[in-house]
Motif scaffolding. Structure first.
Motif, PDB file in Angstrom:
ATOM      1  N   UNK A 165      50.235 -24.074  22.262  1.00 58.62           N
ATOM      2  CA  UNK A 165      50.956 -25.129  21.548  1.00 58.62           C
ATOM      3  C   UNK A 165      52.241 -24.654  20.866  1.00 58.62           C
ATOM      4  N   UNK A 166      52.460 -23.348  20.792  1.00 58.11           N
ATOM      5  CA  UNK A 166      53.756 -22.882  20.289  1.00 58.11           C
ATOM      6  C   UNK A 166      54.893 -23.378  21.171  1.00 58.11           C
ATOM      7  N   UNK A 167      54.588 -23.652  22.443  1.00 59.73           N
ATOM      8  CA  UNK A 167      55.620 -24.178  23.344  1.00 59.73           C
ATOM      9  C   UNK A 167      56.122 -25.545  22.894  1.00 59.73           C
ATOM     10  N   UNK A 168      55.298 -26.301  22.155  1.00 62.00           N
ATOM     11  CA  UNK A 168      55.726 -27.619  21.673  1.00 62.00           C
ATOM     12  C   UNK A 168      56.882 -27.502  20.693  1.00 62.00           C
ATOM     13  N   UNK A 169      57.023 -26.352  20.029  1.00 64.76           N
ATOM     14  CA  UNK A 169      58.155 -26.112  19.140  1.00 64.76           C
ATOM     15  C   UNK A 169      59.250 -25.296  19.830  1.00 64.76           C
ATOM     16  N   UNK A 170      58.873 -24.530  20.850  1.00 66.74           N
ATOM     17  CA  UNK A 170      59.838 -23.691  21.556  1.00 66.74           C
ATOM     18  C   UNK A 170      60.693 -24.495  22.535  1.00 66.74           C
TER      19      UNK A 170
ATOM     20  N   UNK B 109      49.792 -33.560  23.532  1.00 70.72           N
ATOM     21  CA  UNK B 109      49.389 -34.122  22.240  1.00 70.72           C
ATOM     22  C   UNK B 109      50.211 -33.540  21.111  1.00 70.72           C
ATOM     23  N   UNK B 110      50.476 -32.233  21.180  1.00 71.18           N
ATOM     24  CA  UNK B 110      51.269 -31.588  20.140  1.00 71.18           C
ATOM     25  C   UNK B 110      52.690 -32.136  20.113  1.00 71.18           C
TER      26      UNK B 110
END
Length: 412
Positions: A77-82, A128-129
């Motif tokens: 889910x870090x990819x949702x911010x990256x 979802x993120x």
């Protein structure tokens, strides 16, 4: 005519929320995703049963993407911010289009089908993120609560109607055509994201792609350990609903053991989301933030109470009334979600909502397993009763997280 909703900051209407173009895109995009997932799950469940004559493998195919979400939620889910939100959502739905198209075009061995579905489920927390973090950027302040209630209402309504519509499509067109329709729904969602969402920069573009899993895990640990309010809100959102999900999953066995008329299980399963629709609309429409915060604890306690009556093995009508009441009280989660959205730092919002959604899915999976095991040992009726008692107990243990002061001012 738009329905008025008074808040402490002024007057907001559902019409104003729905007039926001990007919110409509999120709403329709989620609807297309739910329809696609429902059709795909039903079609593959039928195909696996036809190929194996195994009810177990058919059920596993139906829920194969459920538990793997815990893996994606803890590593990806870090990819949702990256990544940029529009880029991520388009890529995700295009990938799901390809996966569903392959499943429709060529029948794979059962183990391969389950493996593909597990891989797709692992990626689900990313979507979802991204959408979870996008919503408070589109709708700020108390408008977020109204918007969130609309999203949840549409999701619950789709849950009520989706399986019925999917069953009709399967009967008329067959599972392979239903899979192609599901792929088309994913493709339409991808086009919607590309054309309807504004370009937004990544929240943390400096995050290296190679450290995604490490950064996701590190952020999850940070969110759970560094702030008591965050931890309490997440547990308050996860644990009671996990017990309720376990009770829901036992309703089919309850109807069969109680000798209720054929088809009753479907009515019982539909009663819970009907209550959720009523509760979400009522609490968002009728109450301002301070009142919603004061109602959170009583509603959470009442959510498990109707299940205690299943010890008396009620008939279908009373059981449906109890389940509608239970679903109505699940609206306790709205003020908790609003507080969580305010508490998570903007640059971590994608990872925060990824943790919330994947944790919720995992908790529901575990709740289903625990209550299901209880049902095997003591019978469905008493297992549902125990789930109600477990819900009340967890809320009492977490009651400090439901205080109005913490919900209205979570950052203090």
């Amino acid at each position: 005519m738009a329905v008025q909703h008074r808040t402490e900051r002024g007057s907001t209407t559902y019409g104003e929320i729905l007039a926001e173009p990007e919110f409509r895109i999120v709403l329709v995009g989620n609807l297309l995703m739910l329809l696609a997932e429902t059709l795909r799950a039903l079609a593959l469940s039928v195909l696996v049963f036809e190929a194996t004559d195994s009810a177990l493998l058919s059920a596993v195919a139906f829920g194969a993407g459920f538990i793997p979400q815990a893996i994606g939620g803890s590593t990806l889910t870090a990819l949702a911010d990256r990544l940029r939100p529009r880029q991520l959502l388009v890529a995700y739905d295009l990938l799901q289009t390809a996966i569903t198209g392959i499943l429709a075009a060529a029948w794979l061995p059962v183990w391969a089908v389950l493996l593909v579905l597990a891989a797709a489920g692992t990626l689900s927390p990313l979507r979802s993120a991204s959408t979870g973090a996008l919503l408070p950027e589109i709708l700020t302040g108390d408008r977020y609560v109204l918007g969130r209630s609309i999203v949840q209402t549409i999701s619950s309504t789709t849950q009520i109607a989706g399986y019925a519509v999917g069953g009709v499509l399967l009967a008329l067109l067959g599972p392979h055509t239903a899979l192609l329709l599901a792929a088309g729904s994913y493709l339409l969602a991808a086009a919607l994201w590309r054309l309807g969402l504004h370009h937004r920069a990544a929240r943390t573009p400096e995050l290296a792609l190679g450290t995604t899993a490490i950064e996701t895990w590190r952020t999850n640990v940070r969110l759970l350990r560094s702030n008591r309010n965050t931890r309490g809100l997440l547990l308050g959102l996860w644990l009671p609903i996990a017990a309720l999900a376990g009770a829901e999953a036992t309703l089919v066995a309850y109807a069969a053991r109680a000798g209720l008329p054929e088809g009753t299980a479907g009515y019982l399963l539909a009663a819970l989301p009907v209550g959720m629709v009523l509760g979400d609309v009522a609490i968002a429409r009728l109450f301002h933030p301070a009142t919603r915060a004061r109602l959170a604890l009583p509603l959470a306690l009442l959510a498990g109470t109707p299940l205690l009556a299943f010890a008396a093995r009620p008939g279908p009508v009373i059981a449906m009334v109890l389940l509608v009441a239970e679903g109505t009280c699940v609206s306790y989660s709205l003020p908790l979600q609003a507080a969580f959205a305010e508490l998570v730092p903007e640059q971590l919002r994608g990872r925060g909502f990824g943790l919330f959604s994947s944790g919720l899915m995992t908790a529901q999976g575990l709740g289903t397993a625990v209550v299901g095991a209880l049902a095997s040992a003591i019978g469905p009726a008493l297992a549902i009763t125990a789930a109600g008692g477990l819900t009340v107990t967890t809320v009492l243990l977490l009651r400090r997280s439901f205080t109005p002061a913490r919900l209205l001012h979570p950052t203090r």
